[in-house]
Design a protein around this motif. Sequence first.
Motif, PDB file in Angstrom:
ATOM      1  N   SER A 241       0.813  -1.221   0.000  1.00  0.00           N
ATOM      2  CA  SER A 241       0.000   0.000   0.000  1.00  0.00           C
ATOM      3  C   SER A 241       0.846   1.271   0.000  1.00  0.00           C
ATOM      4  O   SER A 241       1.969   1.297   0.510  1.00  0.00           O
ATOM      5  N   THR A 242       0.279   2.330  -0.549  1.00  0.00           N
ATOM      6  CA  THR A 242       0.917   3.641  -0.504  1.00  0.00           C
ATOM      7  C   THR A 242       0.700   4.318   0.846  1.00  0.00           C
ATOM      8  O   THR A 242       1.469   5.194   1.221  1.00  0.00           O
ATOM      9  N   PHE A 243      -0.324   3.965   1.556  1.00  0.00           N
ATOM     10  CA  PHE A 243      -0.567   4.217   2.981  1.00  0.00           C
ATOM     11  C   PHE A 243       0.143   5.448   3.545  1.00  0.00           C
ATOM     12  O   PHE A 243       1.137   5.342   4.255  1.00  0.00           O
ATOM     13  N   PRO A 244      -0.317   6.623   3.253  1.00  0.00           N
ATOM     14  CA  PRO A 244       0.463   7.832   3.551  1.00  0.00           C
ATOM     15  C   PRO A 244       0.508   8.207   5.021  1.00  0.00           C
ATOM     16  O   PRO A 244      -0.477   8.620   5.611  1.00  0.00           O
ATOM     17  N   SER A 250       5.972   1.663   3.350  1.00  0.00           N
ATOM     18  CA  SER A 250       6.105   2.908   2.580  1.00  0.00           C
ATOM     19  C   SER A 250       6.884   3.973   3.337  1.00  0.00           C
ATOM     20  O   SER A 250       7.398   4.921   2.721  1.00  0.00           O
ATOM     21  N   LEU A 251       7.001   3.846   4.669  1.00  0.00           N
ATOM     22  CA  LEU A 251       7.806   4.809   5.434  1.00  0.00           C
ATOM     23  C   LEU A 251       9.299   4.561   5.264  1.00  0.00           C
ATOM     24  O   LEU A 251      10.109   5.422   5.630  1.00  0.00           O
ATOM     25  N   PHE A 252       9.650   3.390   4.737  1.00  0.00           N
ATOM     26  CA  PHE A 252      11.057   3.046   4.501  1.00  0.00           C
ATOM     27  C   PHE A 252      11.206   2.625   3.033  1.00  0.00           C
ATOM     28  O   PHE A 252      11.371   1.438   2.739  1.00  0.00           O
ATOM     29  N   PRO A 253      11.124   3.571   2.103  1.00  0.00           N
ATOM     30  CA  PRO A 253      11.095   3.218   0.681  1.00  0.00           C
ATOM     31  C   PRO A 253      12.329   2.444   0.214  1.00  0.00           C
ATOM     32  O   PRO A 253      12.219   1.602  -0.681  1.00  0.00           O
ATOM     33  N   SER A 311      -7.416   4.941   4.939  1.00  0.00           N
ATOM     34  CA  SER A 311      -6.462   5.842   4.295  1.00  0.00           C
ATOM     35  C   SER A 311      -6.427   5.622   2.791  1.00  0.00           C
ATOM     36  O   SER A 311      -6.723   4.523   2.300  1.00  0.00           O
ATOM     37  N   PRO A 312      -6.039   6.637   2.036  1.00  0.00           N
ATOM     38  CA  PRO A 312      -5.876   6.464   0.590  1.00  0.00           C
ATOM     39  C   PRO A 312      -4.834   5.403   0.282  1.00  0.00           C
ATOM     40  O   PRO A 312      -3.840   5.269   0.994  1.00  0.00           O
ATOM     41  N   ASN A 313      -5.055   4.655  -0.794  1.00  0.00           N
ATOM     42  CA  ASN A 313      -4.117   3.616  -1.208  1.00  0.00           C
ATOM     43  C   ASN A 313      -4.252   3.427  -2.708  1.00  0.00           C
ATOM     44  O   ASN A 313      -5.228   2.851  -3.189  1.00  0.00           O
ATOM     45  N   ALA A 314      -3.275   3.900  -3.449  1.00  0.00           N
ATOM     46  CA  ALA A 314      -3.338   3.867  -4.907  1.00  0.00           C
ATOM     47  C   ALA A 314      -3.296   2.444  -5.462  1.00  0.00           C
ATOM     48  O   ALA A 314      -3.694   2.210  -6.610  1.00  0.00           O
ATOM     49  N   TYR A 315      -2.823   1.469  -4.668  1.00  0.00           N
ATOM     50  CA  TYR A 315      -2.719   0.088  -5.133  1.00  0.00           C
ATOM     51  C   TYR A 315      -3.908  -0.777  -4.718  1.00  0.00           C
ATOM     52  O   TYR A 315      -3.930  -1.970  -4.997  1.00  0.00           O
TER      53      TYR A 315
END
Length: 369
Positions: A241-244, A250-253, A311-315
């Motif tokens: 998830s993009t999970f902002p 995603s916090l550790f790309p 939360s938004p999640n582009a995937y």
Amino acid sequence: MITRRTSLKLMSAAAGAAAMAPLGFAQAATPDAEITEKGVSRILFGSCANQDKPQPIWAPINALDPDLFIFLGDNIYGDTRDMAVLADKYKKFGEIDGFKTLKAKTPLIATWDDHDYGENDAGKEYPEKERSRELFLDFWNEPADSLRRRDNDGIYTSHMYGPEDQRVQVILLDLRWNRTELTHVTKEEFKRRDQMAFGPYLPTTRAGATMLGEKQWAWLEGELKKPARLRIIGSSLQFISTFPGWEAWSLFPNERQRMINLISDTKANGVLFISGDTHWAEISRQDDMHVPYPLYDFTSSGLTETWYNMSPNAYRLPGCMFTKANFGIIEIDWRVPNPHIVLQARDVDGKPVFEKSLLLDQLSPQGRL
């Protein structure tokens, strides 16, 4: 023929020091010889079970008679630095009738997340992690000589089930023991972000920032090189998830990309991520030039916990989301040449709420052709 129940009794008798777990702790079944040899077709999993709340969800779970149940963390809500308090919370969870029924007849495996680790969103800085690890491993009936009791490191582990043509590898990661401290936004900024379901953290790419730590990365590389047809990677936090702004890979790309690169470099086909933590269920899929083949992440959370604002999640796959109590199912049909895999979430009454079907060869570069 040794039945599952008979096999569990034999393993219990051989458990040795693990049988000396504190009174009231769950004598959870380690995966028995029957499923290790014959394999698994129905795997259930879940996360986020508050021991102080009713847990009716165990009734539909037990009714499905799973071959294996995977606990993905927040298996209790401990949230303490007092180990006596933490032990009491494990004991309370172990005395819940539905859970006792599950562990009496079903092999269980588990990893932890922050709340059973001991502190909300905690990582390597949590001061009681050594003692918390011992309580966790005792509760889940790990033998005294288990590799998970390794010195100064986490509880990551793996299991293999089934003959070569049906082999399922389950890898359970530890995202707490070595994880670098998170980067926070200000309180004022979080108030603004929260209106759009954005969390209080920012991604970091600073040198040395890690989710797993180098020992776990080296171990994982070795695991992914082992032969298996389907590899289920249990991650307490969402991987795809993009999970902002909330806890997730995603916090550790850089670490997220390292995982993708490792899957590619080891030629580890058949990878399927499962995750928890979020207090909702969803399926995410990344299928672009940055991954070796379509990567799926099936999130199931929680067994008791819910959340008011996804939360938004582009995937996120369209239609594959649910915000009430739930559990996940992975059903594998091995009777066909290209095994059929069904990913399904069910609610507290055992009713399906969403489903995704795929074929095993889709989890490989050849499946993309």
